[in-house]
Design a protein around this motif. Sequence first.
Motif, PDB file in Angstrom:
ATOM      1  N   GLU A   1      -7.470  -8.679  10.682  1.00 43.85           N
ATOM      2  CA  GLU A   1      -7.785  -9.563  11.816  1.00 43.85           C
ATOM      3  C   GLU A   1      -7.760 -11.065  11.161  1.00 43.85           C
ATOM      4  OE1 GLU A   1     -11.762  -8.648  12.770  1.00 43.85           O
ATOM      5  OE2 GLU A   1     -12.729  -8.720  10.684  1.00 43.85           O
ATOM      6  N   LYS A   2      -7.587 -11.122  10.037  1.00 46.80           N
ATOM      7  CA  LYS A   2      -7.686 -12.692   9.594  1.00 46.80           C
ATOM      8  C   LYS A   2      -6.457 -12.803   9.636  1.00 46.80           C
ATOM      9  CE  LYS A   2      -9.089 -15.513   5.391  1.00 46.80           C
ATOM     10  NZ  LYS A   2      -9.348 -15.428   4.102  1.00 46.80           N
ATOM     11  N   GLY A   3      -5.327 -12.394   9.423  1.00 49.03           N
ATOM     12  CA  GLY A   3      -3.879 -12.521   9.604  1.00 49.03           C
ATOM     13  C   GLY A   3      -3.335 -13.603   8.759  1.00 49.03           C
ATOM     14  N   THR A   4      -3.799 -14.084   7.568  1.00 49.01           N
ATOM     15  CA  THR A   4      -3.085 -14.607   6.709  1.00 49.01           C
ATOM     16  C   THR A   4      -2.114 -14.042   5.735  1.00 49.01           C
ATOM     17  OG1 THR A   4      -5.043 -14.517   5.261  1.00 49.01           O
ATOM     18  CG2 THR A   4      -5.025 -16.403   6.912  1.00 49.01           C
ATOM     19  N   LEU A   5      -2.343 -12.853   5.458  1.00 49.40           N
ATOM     20  CA  LEU A   5      -1.566 -11.900   4.526  1.00 49.40           C
ATOM     21  C   LEU A   5      -0.874 -10.679   5.487  1.00 49.40           C
ATOM     22  CD1 LEU A   5      -3.607 -11.950   1.244  1.00 49.40           C
ATOM     23  CD2 LEU A   5      -1.669 -13.498   1.779  1.00 49.40           C
ATOM     24  N   ILE A   6       0.364 -10.130   5.084  1.00 45.11           N
ATOM     25  CA  ILE A   6       0.930  -9.045   5.429  1.00 45.11           C
ATOM     26  C   ILE A   6       1.023  -8.340   3.903  1.00 45.11           C
ATOM     27  CG2 ILE A   6       2.970  -7.868   6.532  1.00 45.11           C
ATOM     28  CD1 ILE A   6       1.078 -10.100   8.391  1.00 45.11           C
ATOM     29  N   ARG A   7       0.500  -7.226   3.983  1.00 44.47           N
ATOM     30  CA  ARG A   7       0.840  -6.304   2.795  1.00 44.47           C
ATOM     31  C   ARG A   7       1.587  -4.986   2.783  1.00 44.47           C
ATOM     32  NH1 ARG A   7      -5.446  -7.156   1.447  1.00 44.47           N
ATOM     33  NH2 ARG A   7      -5.233  -9.032   0.040  1.00 44.47           N
ATOM     34  N   VAL A   8       2.333  -4.696   1.911  1.00 45.91           N
ATOM     35  CA  VAL A   8       3.466  -3.528   1.767  1.00 45.91           C
ATOM     36  C   VAL A   8       3.134  -2.881   0.963  1.00 45.91           C
ATOM     37  CG1 VAL A   8       5.649  -2.968   1.925  1.00 45.91           C
ATOM     38  CG2 VAL A   8       5.144  -5.155   3.242  1.00 45.91           C
ATOM     39  N   TYR A   9       2.853  -1.382   1.337  1.00 42.75           N
ATOM     40  CA  TYR A   9       2.453  -0.281   0.256  1.00 42.75           C
ATOM     41  C   TYR A   9       3.703   0.637   0.418  1.00 42.75           C
ATOM     42  CZ  TYR A   9      -2.064  -2.425   0.638  1.00 42.75           C
ATOM     43  OH  TYR A   9      -3.293  -3.272   0.830  1.00 42.75           O
ATOM     44  N   ASP A  10       3.559   1.451  -0.927  1.00 46.18           N
ATOM     45  CA  ASP A  10       4.415   2.496  -1.059  1.00 46.18           C
ATOM     46  C   ASP A  10       3.545   3.669  -0.504  1.00 46.18           C
ATOM     47  OD1 ASP A  10       5.369   5.183  -2.367  1.00 46.18           O
ATOM     48  OD2 ASP A  10       6.952   3.941  -3.081  1.00 46.18           O
ATOM     49  N   THR A  11       4.001   4.530   0.490  1.00 40.44           N
ATOM     50  CA  THR A  11       3.270   5.697   1.254  1.00 40.44           C
ATOM     51  C   THR A  11       3.094   6.716   0.277  1.00 40.44           C
ATOM     52  OG1 THR A  11       5.187   6.371   2.469  1.00 40.44           O
ATOM     53  CG2 THR A  11       3.682   4.700   3.705  1.00 40.44           C
ATOM     54  N   ALA A  12       3.952   7.058  -0.476  1.00 41.76           N
ATOM     55  CA  ALA A  12       3.778   8.175  -1.246  1.00 41.76           C
ATOM     56  C   ALA A  12       2.909   8.011  -2.393  1.00 41.76           C
ATOM     57  CB  ALA A  12       5.357   8.359  -1.927  1.00 41.76           C
ATOM     58  N   THR A  13       2.742   6.818  -2.857  1.00 39.33           N
ATOM     59  CA  THR A  13       1.769   6.716  -3.843  1.00 39.33           C
ATOM     60  C   THR A  13       0.637   5.640  -3.663  1.00 39.33           C
ATOM     61  OG1 THR A  13       2.929   4.741  -4.479  1.00 39.33           O
ATOM     62  CG2 THR A  13       3.806   6.504  -5.858  1.00 39.33           C
TER      63      THR A  13
ATOM     64  N   THR B   1       0.551   2.494  -3.283  1.00 42.07           N
ATOM     65  CA  THR B   1       0.475   1.560  -4.333  1.00 42.07           C
ATOM     66  C   THR B   1       0.956   0.287  -3.586  1.00 42.07           C
ATOM     67  OG1 THR B   1       0.947   2.934  -6.173  1.00 42.07           O
ATOM     68  CG2 THR B   1       1.512   0.640  -6.332  1.00 42.07           C
ATOM     69  N   LEU B   2       0.200  -1.013  -3.662  1.00 40.05           N
ATOM     70  CA  LEU B   2       0.528  -2.127  -3.118  1.00 40.05           C
ATOM     71  C   LEU B   2       1.964  -2.782  -3.858  1.00 40.05           C
ATOM     72  CD1 LEU B   2       0.008  -4.650  -1.381  1.00 40.05           C
ATOM     73  CD2 LEU B   2      -1.430  -5.566  -3.423  1.00 40.05           C
ATOM     74  N   MET B   3       2.902  -2.852  -3.041  1.00 38.72           N
ATOM     75  CA  MET B   3       4.210  -3.197  -3.528  1.00 38.72           C
ATOM     76  C   MET B   3       4.460  -4.691  -3.433  1.00 38.72           C
ATOM     77  SD  MET B   3       5.315  -0.502  -4.541  1.00 38.72           S
ATOM     78  CE  MET B   3       7.260  -0.707  -4.571  1.00 38.72           C
ATOM     79  N   HIS B   4       4.038  -5.411  -2.127  1.00 33.99           N
ATOM     80  CA  HIS B   4       4.207  -6.723  -1.868  1.00 33.99           C
ATOM     81  C   HIS B   4       3.070  -7.324  -1.056  1.00 33.99           C
ATOM     82  CE1 HIS B   4       8.452  -5.868  -3.172  1.00 33.99           C
ATOM     83  NE2 HIS B   4       8.340  -4.720  -1.982  1.00 33.99           N
ATOM     84  N   GLU B   5       3.087  -8.815  -1.086  1.00 33.25           N
ATOM     85  CA  GLU B   5       2.058  -9.278  -0.379  1.00 33.25           C
ATOM     86  C   GLU B   5       2.706 -10.720   0.222  1.00 33.25           C
ATOM     87  OE1 GLU B   5      -1.668 -11.381  -2.181  1.00 33.25           O
ATOM     88  OE2 GLU B   5      -2.195  -9.357  -1.727  1.00 33.25           O
ATOM     89  N   PHE B   6       2.925 -10.689   1.446  1.00 32.57           N
ATOM     90  CA  PHE B   6       3.562 -11.995   2.105  1.00 32.57           C
ATOM     91  C   PHE B   6       2.359 -12.756   2.864  1.00 32.57           C
ATOM     92  CE2 PHE B   6       6.549  -8.355   2.259  1.00 32.57           C
ATOM     93  CZ  PHE B   6       7.553  -8.875   1.430  1.00 32.57           C
ATOM     94  N   ARG B   7       2.431 -14.276   2.683  1.00 26.49           N
ATOM     95  CA  ARG B   7       1.718 -15.071   3.232  1.00 26.49           C
ATOM     96  C   ARG B   7       2.349 -15.673   4.381  1.00 26.49           C
ATOM     97  NH1 ARG B   7      -2.911 -17.455   2.635  1.00 26.49           N
ATOM     98  NH2 ARG B   7      -3.254 -16.311   0.531  1.00 26.49           N
TER      99      ARG B   7
ATOM    100  N   SER C   1       1.189 -14.229  -3.521  1.00 25.79           N
ATOM    101  CA  SER C   1       1.693 -13.972  -2.259  1.00 25.79           C
ATOM    102  C   SER C   1       3.102 -14.786  -2.076  1.00 25.79           C
ATOM    103  CB  SER C   1       0.915 -13.773  -1.077  1.00 25.79           C
ATOM    104  OG  SER C   1       0.289 -15.157  -1.108  1.00 25.79           O
ATOM    105  N   GLU C   2       4.043 -13.912  -1.318  1.00 29.43           N
ATOM    106  CA  GLU C   2       5.358 -14.786  -0.883  1.00 29.43           C
ATOM    107  C   GLU C   2       5.455 -15.371   0.285  1.00 29.43           C
ATOM    108  OE1 GLU C   2       7.915 -14.770  -3.288  1.00 29.43           O
ATOM    109  OE2 GLU C   2       6.702 -13.922  -4.717  1.00 29.43           O
TER     110      GLU C   2
END
Length: 414
Positions: A222-234, A236-242, A339-340
């Motif tokens: 709801e804050k909307g400042t970061l988008i996070r990308v995870y590997d669903t199989a593990t 695991t957090l893969m990427h963090e986009f600002r 974050s990228e």
Amino acid sequence: GISTTTTGGGRRVESSGMSASAPFGSAKRPEELLSLSFNQDSGCFACGTDGGFRIYNCDPFKETFRRGFDSGGIGQVEMLFRCNILALVGGGRSPRYSPNKVMIWDDHQSRCIGELSFRVEVRAVRLRRDRVVVVLEHKIYVYNFADLKILHQTDTVANPLGLCALSPTQDSTVMACPGLNKGQVRVELYDLGVTKFISAHDGELAQLQLTLDGALLATASEKGTLIRVYDTATATLMHEFRRGADRATVYSIAFAPGKDFLAVSSDKGTVHVYVVPERASVGGRGGGGAAGGVADGVPSGGADGVPNPAEGSDQEGGVIDAKAAFSFVKGFLPKYFSSEWSLAQFKLPDFTRSLVAFGPEPNTLIVVTVEGTYYKVGFDPKSGGACAQVAFARFLKTAEEEEEGGWGAVRDVR
């Protein structure tokens, strides 16, 4: 309760053959838009209105067909790729069907061939060729498409937005939905019979999206400042986009078919495009297991990132340069917070609600808004920067406007 119905009615009008003497809806005003959604591969988008529904091809832009009902609105339209089967939910001031029902519509027969009934309103529907997923505020049901028999059900935290993502490809069946705790995502890897839990954010979830094969999950809070990308199989957090420093409502997230780019639209009026590297760009902390762990116990900046640099001020009260402050702060925080920022941006002329998808041509985006506007834009995959608008169209018009300009006449702006 599941039953089959022969509810019909409705008239189909092919876009190429409509006469001016058969206007759709009121001549005084355009129909009220009740819903807007892309199909599974983003080749089409569907509109539910207070008088029926319409289907549009994304690129080239063209209205494929519209279905008008003499009475009643369609609050949700879920397509199944480009086939004749759709899921409809009634909506608006005078719903065509009960908002507590999912109607399976066969447009070749111009009638409903099945329905699913519930005690509460349906928040969302997701389809793939072998599954129907129905999202209620606190529960999600998964049905076999062929006979509408229930296969699975799960409880969720309050989910008024109807958040749920379903991988559409035949070779993998993955579903992502809110878990039982705030900010938690439940990932069902149906082919493996495995359930993963990811503590994605400290705040409530605002959006989530899967890649076509379900291998990656993107989330926003709801804050909307970061988008996070995870590997669903593990998990695991893969990427963090600002997305930015200011709080924002994220309206949509889209992965490119090749999983190499990600796009985000929000109430700030800017669509952002990010490069998704193949390898993890943050320290891969896992969130697997019932307790999760990605967002737990982070420093006081919160799981949604560092104290916002653009909002910071120095001792004298002057505003600190955002990027300088950010790079300065990063030096004192774990690598997890690196974050990228976005590669490319497209600024909409207003702050209306918008949905974004990747177009069939390489390095293009399709953006549609609740104001009834369509944009095709291109971005440079290397240097990024401002996106170039390629085409524009309006798809919600009064009958008079449609007579003058045709249905959704597209304007090439190159």
